[in-house]
Design an enzyme around this catalytic site. Structure first.
Site, mmCIF file in Angstrom:
data_model
loop_
_atom_site.group_PDB
_atom_site.id
_atom_site.type_symbol
_atom_site.label_atom_id
_atom_site.label_comp_id
_atom_site.label_asym_id
_atom_site.label_seq_id
_atom_site.Cartn_x
_atom_site.Cartn_y
_atom_site.Cartn_z
ATOM 1 N N LEU A 125 0.897 -1.124 -0.068
ATOM 2 C CA LEU A 125 0.036 0.042 0.036
ATOM 3 C C LEU A 125 1.010 1.440 -0.184
ATOM 4 O O LEU A 125 1.625 1.566 0.900
ATOM 5 C CB LEU A 125 -0.987 -0.226 1.252
ATOM 6 C CG LEU A 125 -1.828 1.339 1.370
ATOM 7 C CD1 LEU A 125 -3.100 1.415 0.425
ATOM 8 C CD2 LEU A 125 -2.380 1.168 2.818
ATOM 9 N N HIS A 229 5.906 2.672 11.863
ATOM 10 C CA HIS A 229 6.660 3.767 11.061
ATOM 11 C C HIS A 229 5.525 4.771 11.226
ATOM 12 O O HIS A 229 4.122 4.714 11.093
ATOM 13 C CB HIS A 229 6.886 3.492 9.617
ATOM 14 C CG HIS A 229 7.907 4.320 8.792
ATOM 15 N ND1 HIS A 229 7.058 5.550 8.579
ATOM 16 C CD2 HIS A 229 9.059 4.329 8.570
ATOM 17 C CE1 HIS A 229 8.127 6.172 8.023
ATOM 18 N NE2 HIS A 229 9.154 5.528 8.078
#
Length: 350
Positions: A125, A229
């Site tokens: 993605l 992240h």
């Protein structure tokens, strides 16, 4: 206008351009023309159903039809780990106790695992920074769930998604520096590149098979286990809205969380509905237009899957779309589409 569609052979150059924007930590989307070309060929064969379901890799792109530009990419792999090992750490617990000394300790451990072998995987993605606004991220991510709901027989019962793990501002991985570097003797980015190219035999050769005590790791490494992240946090929230959750598996390099779910328990499986395209199903018939909510609408064509987001709500098994939306879906009045509210409905507390 934006449409999410099945990737095709003419998208390679634009896909390379997107991959060049990704950065480190996403091993399935590297700016390597041969690797992307090979993957694109598999994706095209997947939509054409010329390879076995477990070998398929369905890639979708978000296209800005006003400019022809690709705004994003995402994918579903039919099954992982059947041709090359698929490794994760499973977070476990070991208990040590001594009644004589009145000491009882619980220690978190990391076990090298192949437990998720054979699972269907959501991956790759990426939304270009220029398009990170409005409902674009939701459209791109959630398109995969509508595809799974339309074609559930193509996928395994377990669905997983590996989230990119936490990285320091300089791009380093605290977890890798605290653990992996001791065994691999190379930089995080080099290991990342090797795994993206399918070179994974070194993992079994160099990683310890014994459980690793988390307490032995530096504090910086312990603190990021299961942490995503910074740019991945919105993607994690979207997946959790659709029914995925963290069950204690993390990536072996950056300790990013692996989310998982049973396909049968996904929101899209429960709430998505087919609807007939009908010009008479006007918004005023469906209720107050001011109360309209955004809906995902896809066609039902595996080979040319296409999906949009619209405020035209389905009503009594019918939905009205304007001519531009019909064109984006390559549908006509009388065709069947699949619909799903973009956002999960809030259920009242019982």
């Amino acid at each position: 206008m934006l449409v999410v569609r099945a990737i095709n052979a003419s998208d390679l150059d634009a896909l390379y351009g997107l991959a060049s924007q990704v950065g480190t930590g996403m091993t399935t989307l590297k700016p390597d023309m041969k690797m992307l070309g090979d993957r694109l060929a598999i994706a095209c064969a997947s939509f054409a159903e010329t390879i076995a379901p477990e070998k398929r890799d369905y890639m979708f792109v978000m296209e800005d039809t006003d400019t022809g530009r690709l705004a994003g990419v995402c994918a579903i792999k039919g099954a992982v780990g059947l041709e090359e090992p698929f490794y994760n750490y499973r977070i476990g617990t070991l208990v040590h106790s001594s009644r004589e000394l009145d000491v009882f300790t619980r220690m978190e451990t990391l076990y090298l695992s192949n437990d998720l072998t054979g699972s269907t995987e959501l991956c790759s993605l990426f939304l270009h920074p220029d398009y990170r606004s409005g409902n674009n991220g939701k459209l791109l991510s959630k398109s995969r769930f509508l595809f799974i709901a339309q074609f559930p027989h193509l996928f395994t019962e377990k669905l997983i998604a590996e989230m990119r793990g936490y990285q320091a501002p300089d791009g380093s991985s605290p977890f890798y520096e605290g653990l992996g570097r001791h065994f691999f003797k190379m930089d995080f980015h080099h290991v990342d590149d090797l795994t993206s190219l399918g070179k994974k035999s070194f993992i079994a050769e160099l990683m310890p098979r014994q459980p690793m005590y988390v307490a032995y790791l530096p504090d910086e490494a312990q603190e990021v286990i299961g942490k995503v992240h910074l740019s991945t946090a919105p993607a994690r929230r979207l997946l959790e809205q659709e029914g995925l959750h963290f069950e204690g598996y993390v990536d072996i390099f950056d300790a990013g969380p692996v989310l998982q779910a049973r396909v049968s328990e996904l929101r899209a499986m429960r709430d998505s509905m087919p609807a007939i395209l009908d010009a008479e199903a006007a918004p005023e018939v469906c209720g107050d237009a001011a109360q309209a909510e955004p809906y995902l609408v896809s066609n039902t064509d595996l080979k040319d899957f296409r999906m949009i987001v619209t405020s035209a709500n389905p009503h009594s098994g019918k939905i009205a779309l304007d001519d531009d939306e019909l064109h984006l879906l390559r549908c006509h009045h009388g065709d069947t589409v699949r619909t799903l509210s973009l956002n999960p409905r809030k259920h009242p507390h019982v």
